[in-house]
Design a protein around this motif. Structure first.
Motif, PDB file in Angstrom:
ATOM      1  N   PRO A 204     -14.402   7.266   5.854  1.00 11.83           N
ATOM      2  CA  PRO A 204     -13.341   6.930   6.804  1.00 11.83           C
ATOM      3  C   PRO A 204     -12.807   8.079   7.651  1.00 11.83           C
ATOM      4  O   PRO A 204     -12.091   7.836   8.612  1.00 11.83           O
ATOM      5  CB  PRO A 204     -12.228   6.369   5.900  1.00 11.83           C
ATOM      6  CG  PRO A 204     -12.501   6.954   4.549  1.00 11.83           C
ATOM      7  CD  PRO A 204     -13.989   7.054   4.454  1.00 11.83           C
ATOM      8  N   GLU A 205     -13.166   9.314   7.322  1.00  9.19           N
ATOM      9  CA  GLU A 205     -12.647  10.416   8.137  1.00  9.19           C
ATOM     10  C   GLU A 205     -13.221  10.378   9.546  1.00  9.19           C
ATOM     11  O   GLU A 205     -12.495  10.497  10.532  1.00  9.19           O
ATOM     12  CB  GLU A 205     -12.970  11.766   7.489  1.00  9.19           C
ATOM     13  CG  GLU A 205     -12.449  12.958   8.298  1.00  9.19           C
ATOM     14  CD  GLU A 205     -12.851  14.298   7.713  1.00  9.19           C
ATOM     15  OE1 GLU A 205     -12.445  15.317   8.287  1.00  9.19           O
ATOM     16  OE2 GLU A 205     -13.552  14.330   6.688  1.00  9.19           O
ATOM     17  N   GLU A 206     -14.552  10.249   9.651  1.00  6.79           N
ATOM     18  CA  GLU A 206     -15.154  10.306  10.981  1.00  6.79           C
ATOM     19  C   GLU A 206     -16.487   9.562  11.041  1.00  6.79           C
ATOM     20  O   GLU A 206     -17.440  10.022  11.657  1.00  6.79           O
ATOM     21  CB  GLU A 206     -15.345  11.772  11.417  1.00  6.79           C
ATOM     22  CG  GLU A 206     -15.226  11.944  12.902  1.00  6.79           C
ATOM     23  CD  GLU A 206     -15.584  13.340  13.380  1.00  6.79           C
ATOM     24  OE1 GLU A 206     -15.050  13.739  14.417  1.00  6.79           O
ATOM     25  OE2 GLU A 206     -16.402  14.025  12.736  1.00  6.79           O
ATOM     26  N   GLN A 208     -17.248   7.072  12.733  1.00  2.39           N
ATOM     27  CA  GLN A 208     -17.591   6.678  14.098  1.00  2.39           C
ATOM     28  C   GLN A 208     -18.387   7.765  14.808  1.00  2.39           C
ATOM     29  O   GLN A 208     -19.212   7.475  15.679  1.00  2.39           O
ATOM     30  CB  GLN A 208     -16.326   6.311  14.889  1.00  2.39           C
ATOM     31  CG  GLN A 208     -15.506   7.463  15.438  1.00  2.39           C
ATOM     32  CD  GLN A 208     -14.663   8.158  14.378  1.00  2.39           C
ATOM     33  OE1 GLN A 208     -14.785   7.903  13.192  1.00  2.39           O
ATOM     34  NE2 GLN A 208     -13.785   9.044  14.808  1.00  2.39           N
ATOM     35  N   ASN A 261     -16.609  11.726   3.237  1.00  7.27           N
ATOM     36  CA  ASN A 261     -15.969  12.242   4.437  1.00  7.27           C
ATOM     37  C   ASN A 261     -16.648  13.512   4.935  1.00  7.27           C
ATOM     38  O   ASN A 261     -17.270  14.256   4.163  1.00  7.27           O
ATOM     39  CB  ASN A 261     -14.491  12.516   4.184  1.00  7.27           C
ATOM     40  CG  ASN A 261     -13.678  11.246   4.132  1.00  7.27           C
ATOM     41  OD1 ASN A 261     -14.009  10.254   4.785  1.00  7.27           O
ATOM     42  ND2 ASN A 261     -12.609  11.256   3.352  1.00  7.27           N
ATOM     43  N   ASN A 394     -12.042   1.689  16.812  1.00  7.64           N
ATOM     44  CA  ASN A 394     -12.268   2.984  16.172  1.00  7.64           C
ATOM     45  C   ASN A 394     -11.860   2.935  14.700  1.00  7.64           C
ATOM     46  O   ASN A 394     -12.575   3.408  13.812  1.00  7.64           O
ATOM     47  CB  ASN A 394     -11.485   4.067  16.913  1.00  7.64           C
ATOM     48  CG  ASN A 394     -11.846   5.467  16.459  1.00  7.64           C
ATOM     49  OD1 ASN A 394     -12.976   5.736  16.077  1.00  7.64           O
ATOM     50  ND2 ASN A 394     -10.880   6.358  16.509  1.00  7.64           N
ATOM     51  N   THR A 395     -10.717   2.327  14.430  1.00  2.00           N
ATOM     52  CA  THR A 395     -10.247   2.180  13.051  1.00  2.00           C
ATOM     53  C   THR A 395     -11.210   1.311  12.244  1.00  2.00           C
ATOM     54  O   THR A 395     -11.521   1.620  11.077  1.00  2.00           O
ATOM     55  CB  THR A 395      -8.839   1.562  13.035  1.00  2.00           C
ATOM     56  OG1 THR A 395      -7.946   2.424  13.748  1.00  2.00           O
ATOM     57  CG2 THR A 395      -8.332   1.386  11.610  1.00  2.00           C
ATOM     58  N   LYS A 398     -14.466   3.195  11.357  1.00  2.74           N
ATOM     59  CA  LYS A 398     -14.316   4.196  10.297  1.00  2.74           C
ATOM     60  C   LYS A 398     -14.484   3.591   8.906  1.00  2.74           C
ATOM     61  O   LYS A 398     -14.978   4.247   7.986  1.00  2.74           O
ATOM     62  CB  LYS A 398     -12.952   4.878  10.409  1.00  2.74           C
ATOM     63  CG  LYS A 398     -12.819   5.804  11.603  1.00  2.74           C
ATOM     64  CD  LYS A 398     -11.435   6.442  11.648  1.00  2.74           C
ATOM     65  CE  LYS A 398     -11.304   7.395  12.822  1.00  2.74           C
ATOM     66  NZ  LYS A 398      -9.967   8.051  12.868  1.00  2.74           N
TER      67      LYS A 398
END
Length: 431
Positions: A204-206, A208, A261, A394-395, A398
């Motif tokens: 979930p950090e990045e 995307q 992450n 975006n959310t 993630k």
């Protein structure tokens, strides 16, 4: 012609640009509160790495103190959050009515569309507005009006551990250029006992960002040339299918990439446990502190080194709720003064967003290693931050897109589910 939502960097110069001196003046900003003692609240992201003693909180405290010394009637309180939680924290603040005066984040368009943000023209005088790199300034627009101020930028390269390459019998001066090269190198690294041959941060950090790099490496993207979402395009599905079958399923990545992450893998790279991973400039000082001998290369693509790469810009914005337009403008002008902006970019090996500061970094031999990232700005593809729906998607990306690469997963189903949500969010944003 490329539109605002799918922007490629077309150059590093602009005509008619005033220098950084223009950032010191606020003439022409108009009326606002501007009187009495005011405390501005800023929410910012942390660019430091755990254990590195370089939290962004130190930078912001020093800058806020220096600003208040010059502007005794304005205090600045800064709250710094990790990238893992800052989006959630800021959303909660806005929804609960505890809206900060300013925020520094990776998206802004949803709040601009809701009428919550000041226009940049309401905050900065024209010379200050003109000091930004033009394509980045334009990427801060929603419906042709600029609300987002670019803060810093970065591009991505493939990092690899030269010592581990040599241990695995691989040429330490030759990074993999294609997907097949990457798989071959990962197999050799695993056979040599490397814990994580390829670091795949789809947590979930990045998530995307890592996902977008794999899309770009196959000629795909989140959006097409006119800004329509293309998350489940054949090219994107092909990229995730290859990733699933050739790296994840054979055990050539970290376990459960969807829960891993970026910073966890950056830390592991510093410990010498990762053979290869995609990284941005802040990985360099972290690797240097741990004496990791590393090399970099272009993103491996399906048939060879990818032409493009991911470019990421983070954004400053000022909220209207508290009515501190003039004070916010003064502080933001101070933030973007050349010495202050350069201090942040220099501290974290990131790319500045003003022309004068970028030229200064080009002249600074201490940042010779960063020049390779600056070179990749030409042709870098940025997230569609100007789309009002982007913050929502975006959310979702993630927390969801990493599942498309898992062993036994159905990439087409996962990406198509995200596509449906993106299209629905787009329609809602247009109402």
């Amino acid at each position: 012609m490329e539109n605002m939502e799918r922007r490629r960097f077309l150059g590093m110069t602009a005509s008619g640009v005033a220098g950084a001196a223009g950032l010191t003046s606020l003439s022409g900003c108009g009326a606002g509160s501007g009187s009495g003692d005011v405390t501005l609240k800023l929410v910012a992201a942390d660019y430091g790495d755990p254990g590195g003693n370089n939290s962004s909180e130190t930078y912001w405290k020093s800058l806020a103190d220096a600003f208040t010394k010059k502007n005794p009637g304005i205090q600045v309180e800064v709250t710094v959050h990790s990238w893992n939680v800052i989006g959630k924290k800021l959303n909660e603040m806005v929804e609960s009515g505890n809206v900060p005066d300013m925020a520094q984040l990776d998206s802004y368009a949803n709040w601009a569309a809701e009428g919550r943000l000041y226009k940049v023209s309401e905050l900065l005088p024209i010379p200050a507005q003109a000091a930004f790199l033009v394509p980045l300034a334009e990427a801060g627009e929603v419906r042709r009006v600029q609300y987002g101020l670019p803060f810093v930028a970065s591009t991505r390269l493939l990092f690899y551990n030269k010592s581990l390459f040599a241990k695995a019998g691989l040429d330490p001066d030759s990074p993999p250029k294609s997907w097949e090269d990457l798989k071959t190198a990962a197999k050799a690294l695993k056979a040599a006992g490397v814990k994580i041959p390829y670091g795949l941060p789809l947590g979930p950090e990045e998530a995307q960002s890592e996902a977008d790099m794999w899309m770009i490496s196959n000629g795909g993207s989140y959006v097409d040339g006119v800004g329509n979402y293309t998350i489940n395009s054949p090219r994107n599905i092909e990229a995730f299918t290859w990733l699933r079958d050739n790296l994840v399923a054979p055990g050539l990545t970290n376990p459960r990439p969807d829960r891993t992450n970026r910073q966890d893998l950056f830390d592991a790279f510093g410990r010498g446990e990762v053979g290869m991973l995609n990284g941005h400039p802040t990985l360099m000082p972290q690797a240097d502190r741990h004496s990791v001998q590393y090399g970099t290369g272009k993103l491996p693509g399906k048939g060879g080194a990818a032409d493009g790469t991911l470019g990421v810009a983070d954004w400053m914005m000022a909220f209207k709720e508290n009515g501190h337009r003039v004070e916010c403008g003064k502080f933001l002008s101070f933030v973007y003064q050349e010495k202050n902006h350069y201090a942040f970019a220099d501290r974290y090996d990131l790319m500045p967003v003003t022309i004068a500061t970028t030229e200064r970094m080009r002249r600074d031999p201490r940042h010779k290693e960063l020049w390779r990232f600056l070179d990749r700005l030409n042709g870098a593809e940025f997230f569609p931050v100007g789309k009002v729906s982007w913050a929502t998607i975006n959310t979702e990306l993630k927390t969801t897109i990493g599942k498309a690469a898992l062993k036994g997963a159905d990439p087409k189903a996962v990406l198509s589910g995200l596509q449906r949500k993106a299209e629905a969010a787009d329609k809602k944003a247009e109402r």
